[in-house]
Design a protein around this motif. Sequence first.
Motif: not given
Length: 143
Positions: A50, A61-62, A65, A69, A79
């Motif tokens: 990530i 980064k968030n 992520s 997803d 993943r």
Amino acid sequence: METKGGFYISQIKQLQDRIFERMLNENGIEISGGQGRILFVLWKRDHLTISEISEQTSLAKNTVSVVVDGMVRKGIVERETNPSNRRQTIISLTDYAQSMREQYEVVSRQMNQLFYQGFSEQEQKEFESFLARILKTLTKNCN
């Protein structure tokens, strides 16, 4: 002197994202702009963390992520826990993602033709040189 460079860049990005997403959809590729940026990076080098994706896309980064997803749910990426560092997650392309690459690149070339319509090759090089300088300055001052 009043400058509008940042304003123009923001507007261009918004319009470019909408047009590119529409072009992708018209060609049967249903992904968002963020997903496309991540795919582009993974097509260059698969099996990234990530953090590595974040660094190469300039997405937080968030954000990476959350986008990953959605890509996992669509079967675009997988993943996996890094066997040599169990705290890291490795993001890898699926066969489905690999199958999209050629058509994505066709659409990307079409977008580039639209983007640079009316520009000489020299103007394109100069423009990209200026943008690279701005990006370098902003990147240095981001941390």
